[in-house]
Design a protein around this motif. Sequence first.
Motif, PDB file in Angstrom:
ATOM      1  N   HIS A 326       1.678 -28.820   6.599  1.00  0.00           N
ATOM      2  CA  HIS A 326       0.690 -28.415   5.613  1.00  0.00           C
ATOM      3  C   HIS A 326       0.270 -26.859   5.100  1.00  0.00           C
ATOM      4  CE1 HIS A 326      -0.998 -32.279   7.332  1.00  0.00           C
ATOM      5  NE2 HIS A 326      -1.789 -32.037   6.333  1.00  0.00           N
ATOM      6  N   ASP A 327      -0.058 -26.788   3.976  1.00  0.00           N
ATOM      7  CA  ASP A 327      -0.439 -25.590   3.445  1.00  0.00           C
ATOM      8  C   ASP A 327      -1.549 -24.938   4.574  1.00  0.00           C
ATOM      9  OD1 ASP A 327      -2.397 -23.580   1.885  1.00  0.00           O
ATOM     10  OD2 ASP A 327      -0.948 -24.005   0.439  1.00  0.00           O
ATOM     11  N   ARG A 375       2.076 -28.675   0.446  1.00  0.00           N
ATOM     12  CA  ARG A 375       2.878 -27.579   0.382  1.00  0.00           C
ATOM     13  C   ARG A 375       3.441 -27.432  -1.054  1.00  0.00           C
ATOM     14  NH1 ARG A 375       4.940 -24.800   5.516  1.00  0.00           N
ATOM     15  NH2 ARG A 375       6.767 -24.427   4.077  1.00  0.00           N
TER      16      ARG A 375
END
Length: 436
Positions: A326-327, A375
């Motif tokens: 994940h971001d 992302r």
Amino acid sequence: MVDVAMTEQQNFNNGLLAFLDASPTPYHAVTSMKAVLLNAGFSELNERDDWDLSPGGRYFVLREASSIVAFTLGKGKLTEQGWRMVGTHTDSPCLRVKPNPDLHRQGYYQLGVDVYGGALLNPWFDRDLGLAGRINYRDQSGGLSSALVNIDRPIGVVPSLAIHLDRDANANRSVNPQTDLPVVLMQSKEKLQFNQLLKAVLEDQGVTNVDQVLDYELSFYDCQSAAMIGWNDDFIASARLDNLLSCYIGLQALINADDDGYQLLVCNDHEEVGSQSAIGAQGPMLESVLKRVSGDEVSLQRAIANSMMISADNAHGVHPNYSDKHDANHGPLLNAGPVIKINVNQRYATSSETSGIFRNICASLNEPVQSFVVRADMGCGSTIGPATASGIGVRTLDIGVPTFAMHSIRELAGSRDAEALSRILSAFYRLPSVTS
């Protein structure tokens, strides 16, 4: 002292679990939703008929038994009020039985399968599999009929190959859907024919006038029931949470909105395979319903200009074992509120305007809200949101309940998120305006 909020949440989740168990295929999901709508005072419409619609009326229409549009008619001017719409989908990745599936090998009778949608395949091994869907047949008078079936007991399994025969399985295991996924049904020395088995299935459920099975759309599914799990019942575990979870949330929001506005729920089939069908989100079903209600093209476009769609489809919760996927600033947590899904390349249809409207609703209810952005170095999935937005020109928001194991045979969601989102969507349905 009774915690009213907790009781409402438990009641909601109990209904959700029952809906999930009763809906192994899109056909069964739509049948379940139809029963709820009829009980809530909605009337069924047929696309072949003229529609006699009344202000304040509640209606729904099916197409091909696996997509549904339900709506309420306000008492004011549709062109000025516009629609409050929620969109979801009824299908989930699964193993679909092939047209000529019979396999007889080593004394075992197996069925060949196709993979429907982007299924996570490894979890399908060693599960107790039932079978459900629609069978089309010719009756003994020569007429054509169809019937829904649900063999809700373990009749099949895809056994894993023992580790002793595949020493690299834990390090490097890939799944060939053609050779690795045929489902074992039984041992048999006879050359069985699946269509004959299906005729017996129909007879067992009281359909006694079958002359010949003509075709079918049948899917295997995990017989394990949906359940509340976790030490503190923090989670809901079930097959098909993507996206029956949103179907149930939207359905409850619609019947509980209790207002005289123009409110609509659309649940399309075929989202998992691209939505390009007569009943998918890129097909004409929703626009057809809106045109018939509006009466003419100008009225339709005026109504759309005052309308908004919320596309509700599950979001990727940040997995504690894989948080680097994940971001770092956009990792939604389970039980921490609905997720606004954003993609600058329009894989999601969210805009700052529609996001602002939704955030304002959440703030008015004192409900948290989260954001998801994939992302920048990874590809992004999509939903019915962009298909609907581009198809009918309605401003759209993509949101969802955060989940783990999306597209697995058994997915995981937070036990507090579903009921909260349903209340938020009910508030959205009651909005008097979505224009500034």
